[in-house]
Design an enzyme around this catalytic site. Structure first.
Site, PDB file in Angstrom:
ATOM      1  N   GLY A  20      48.096  51.214  52.406  1.00  0.00           N
ATOM      2  CA  GLY A  20      47.813  52.175  51.335  1.00  0.00           C
ATOM      3  C   GLY A  20      46.690  51.696  50.426  1.00  0.00           C
ATOM      4  N   ARG A  72      47.056  52.091  59.029  1.00  0.00           N
ATOM      5  CA  ARG A  72      48.333  51.364  59.087  1.00  0.00           C
ATOM      6  C   ARG A  72      48.670  50.850  60.488  1.00  0.00           C
ATOM      7  NH1 ARG A  72      51.108  51.373  54.373  1.00  0.00           N
ATOM      8  NH2 ARG A  72      50.862  53.099  52.922  1.00  0.00           N
ATOM      9  N   ASP A 128      53.392  43.968  54.928  1.00  0.00           N
ATOM     10  CA  ASP A 128      53.351  44.200  56.373  1.00  0.00           C
ATOM     11  C   ASP A 128      52.008  43.751  56.964  1.00  0.00           C
ATOM     12  OD1 ASP A 128      55.920  45.283  56.701  1.00  0.00           O
ATOM     13  OD2 ASP A 128      55.240  47.251  56.037  1.00  0.00           O
ATOM     14  N   LYS A 144      47.389  42.822  48.361  1.00  0.00           N
ATOM     15  CA  LYS A 144      47.120  44.175  47.869  1.00  0.00           C
ATOM     16  C   LYS A 144      48.385  45.017  47.896  1.00  0.00           C
ATOM     17  CE  LYS A 144      47.447  47.167  50.347  1.00  0.00           C
ATOM     18  NZ  LYS A 144      47.711  48.184  51.368  1.00  0.00           N
ATOM     19  N   THR A 145      48.661  45.797  46.947  1.00  0.00           N
ATOM     20  CA  THR A 145      49.570  46.944  46.958  1.00  0.00           C
ATOM     21  C   THR A 145      49.854  47.356  45.522  1.00  0.00           C
ATOM     22  OG1 THR A 145      51.697  47.914  47.530  1.00  0.00           O
ATOM     23  CG2 THR A 145      51.733  45.535  47.257  1.00  0.00           C
ATOM     24  N   ASP A 165      52.355  48.785  44.685  1.00  0.00           N
ATOM     25  CA  ASP A 165      53.808  48.687  44.487  1.00  0.00           C
ATOM     26  C   ASP A 165      54.209  47.431  43.710  1.00  0.00           C
ATOM     27  OD1 ASP A 165      53.681  50.901  46.054  1.00  0.00           O
ATOM     28  OD2 ASP A 165      54.936  50.140  47.678  1.00  0.00           O
ATOM     29  N   ARG A 212      46.278  55.565  43.131  1.00  0.00           N
ATOM     30  CA  ARG A 212      45.923  54.530  44.118  1.00  0.00           C
ATOM     31  C   ARG A 212      44.425  54.306  44.258  1.00  0.00           C
ATOM     32  NH1 ARG A 212      49.292  55.015  49.585  1.00  0.00           N
ATOM     33  NH2 ARG A 212      47.615  56.474  50.002  1.00  0.00           N
TER      34      ARG A 212
END
Ligand code: FBP
Length: 558
Positions: free
Chosen positions: A82, A146, A177, A203-204, A206, A430
């Site tokens: 993402g 992904r 992941d 990175k994320t 979240d 994002r």
């Protein structure tokens, strides 16, 4: 027609701040080796699976003052998973370090995520290319994807691409992941004696790729500031019109770091925390009863409005749903190969699934509205995750709260009005223009990734610490990826994965929220953070999140 907005132009010229010793230039960096590491859990399995890269030491950088002559290197970079604000600056930092090290060095960007390296689709960066993307949001410089890099065939294709371009190292910018895949690739390339190194970058949005060494993943800062701005605006609207209850689902696939940070920034009437729901084994009914109580009590105070934050991943943390989804995942892993099932109508699919679920799970599945059942059946992502961004939990909760209120009204226990608005904030944040924090942090992460390459390391994650301090005090180094790994069930099988960091219910961030949530619920303590500021006083522009400040016991400034 305008090509760029005035702010866009101004941001292209922004000079990101580099971390501590990196400011002395890439030719003046020395690597220091710390203690050997092990895996966070399941040590034996992780060591067996990653025998080439397991247990390496944590490293840090210091200055040499020697202005070293450095040999020529070619590097490939991949954006994976993402989008998160700051990805372009990771590439810009990597590019600048690489060119400062040796102007003959080359940086290749693989297109569309990990599939780009497998299929040999790439671009070569030059100054003009990079300059057009400095300090901008998005991953559109090369795109993302992904694809899970894990098979022998994919690794062989990757090697072929690297040999063709004479690549010495690959940088994978991704979440848990993607960095798990980075580690698998590092292991494979080292076992084959290719000499090709693999370095990851955390990175994320979240915020769940963090641990004792990684203080935060990039993008969390900008995304939470963006959502906080929007939610602050909604709170002002709610408080002005006094007629709507806003139910806002917030991204964050598993952990509720985003929801918690935004709750502290904006102080809404309700903010659910998935980790608390799981720890207290709350049922869907008890969550709905909790929301209903707040709605009823506020109505008694004459307040038929409010704001409720719902974490994206909630559904998987409600114990009865979690058990059902795990059972469902195992069943789907088999049924997905059956063309009769794949081609059947949804109603037919629900019946088949229901007949295969264990008894309690069957009851939970059958109790859900068809809309949610259909969303639960959507394809898992390539890493085996339920795509929670596509499950409309906010709508499910609204419908259940409405049903409760109707009953209470019939019993004469509720006399208010409930008009709802449902929102989902995720994609809005994002690709936002990175905050100064993310612009500086990402640039440093990319620059630092090249320092790790020069140090000859592989299977490491670029690491910048001490992030509540000014950038000149940031500490740079690297952490072995195997140190963060454990075994988890994916697609019905046990697999090595980087452990996600969930919200710590005994930690200072949750405690701060817990101490004040009752006050937020009834006394309208709304805070309106406003838009991210890029130019102006440092205490407005360079401040990072309350989460980081509280976790690092830095004096909280807000
Ligand atoms: P990453 O873990 O790859 O950074 O992605 C996280 C995320 O933004 C989640 O918050 C969200 O659930 C998911 O991506 C949405 O994925 P997609 O972009 O495939 O819809």
């Amino acid at each position: 027609m305008r090509e760029l907005s005035p702010l866009h132009k101004a941001r292209l010229a922004y000079k990101p701040k580099l971390a501590g010793v990196l400011q002395n230039g890439i030719k003046n960096i020395k690597v220091n080796f710390g203690e050997k590491t092990s895996a966070v859990k399941d040590k034996e399995e992780i060591q067996n699976l990653f025998n080439q890269v397991y247990g390496e030491p944590i490293v840090s950088f210091s200055t040499t003052g020697e202005n070293l002559n450095l040999e020529q290197k070619n590097v490939g970079v991949i954006l994976s998973g993402g989008q998160a604000p700051g990805g372009h600056n990771v590439i810009a930092g990597l590019y600048d370090a690489l060119k400062q090290s040796n102007p003959n060095n080359r940086l290749y960007g693989f297109l569309g995520g990990p599939s780009g390296i497998i299929e040999g689709k790439y671009v070569e960066f030059d100054d003009k290319f990079i300059d057009a993307y400095r300090n901008t949001g998005g991953f559109d410089i090369i795109g993302s994807g992904r694809t899970k890099l894990e098979t022998e065939e994919q690794f062989n294709e990757t090697l072929k691409t690297c040999e063709k371009l004479n690549i010495n190292a690959i940088v994978i910018i991704g979440g848990d992941d993607s960095n798990t895949n980075a580690c698998m690739l590092a292991q494979w390339l080292k076992a084959k004696n290719t000499g090709i190194q693999v370095i990851g970058c955390p990175k994320t949005i979240d915020g769940d790729l963090k641990n004792s060494q990684i203080e935060i993943s990039f993008g969390f800062d900008t995304a939470t500031k963006t959502y906080s701005e929007l939610i602050g605006n909604i709170q002002r609207d709610a408080n002005s019109a006094k007629k709507y209850w806003h139910f806002i689902k917030l991204m964050g696939r598993s952990a509720t770091h985003v929801g918690l940070e935004v709750a502290l920034q904006t102080q809404p009437n309700i903010a659910l925390i998935s980790e608390e729901v799981e720890a207290k084994a709350q049922s869907l009914k008890s969550i709905v009863d909790y929301i209903t109580n707040v709605v009823v009590k506020r109505a008694e105070m004459g307040k038929n409005f409010g704001v409720a934050l719902i974490p994206e991943g909630l559904i998987e943390f409600i114990p009865e749903m979690k058990t059902m989804i795990s059972n469902l995942n195992d069943i789907l892993a088999v049924l997905e190969k059956d063309s009769n099932f794949v081609n059947a109508q949804n109603e037919e699919k629900y019946k088949t699934i229901s007949s295969k679920l264990d008894n309690n799970n069957k009851e939970v599945f059958n109790s859900l509205p068809n809309l949610i059942k259909a969303q639960l059946l959507m394809d898992r992502d390539p890493h085996g995750n339920v795509q929670v961004s596509r499950i409309e939990t906010e709508k499910l909760l609204i419908e259940m709260v409405k049903a409760n209120l109707k009953k209470l009204k019939e019993e004469g226990k509720y006399n208010g009005k409930f008009s709802e608005q449902a929102h989902f904030f995720g994609y809005e944040g994002r690709c936002a223009m990175p905050s100064n924090f993310d612009a500086d942090y990402c640039y440093s992460l990319g620059y630092n990734a090249f320092a790790l390459i020069l140090a000859g390391l592989t299977g490491y994650l670029s690491c910048i610490k001490n992030l509540c301090e000014p950038a000149s005090n940031w500490i740079s180094g690297g952490v072995p990826l195997t140190m963060m790994m454990n075994m988890e069930k994916r697609h019905g099988k046990m697999k090595p994965v980087i452990q996600k960091a969930l919200v710590d219910l005994n930690g200072p961030v949750f405690k701060e929220f817990e101490a004040h949530r009752e006050e937020y619920a009834y006394n309208d303590r709304y805070v309106f953070p406003g838009a991210i500021q890029y130019f102006g006083p440092s205490e407005v522009c360079d401040l990072t999140t309350l989460t980081l400040q509280l976790e690092q016991k830095a004096p909280v400034k807000c």
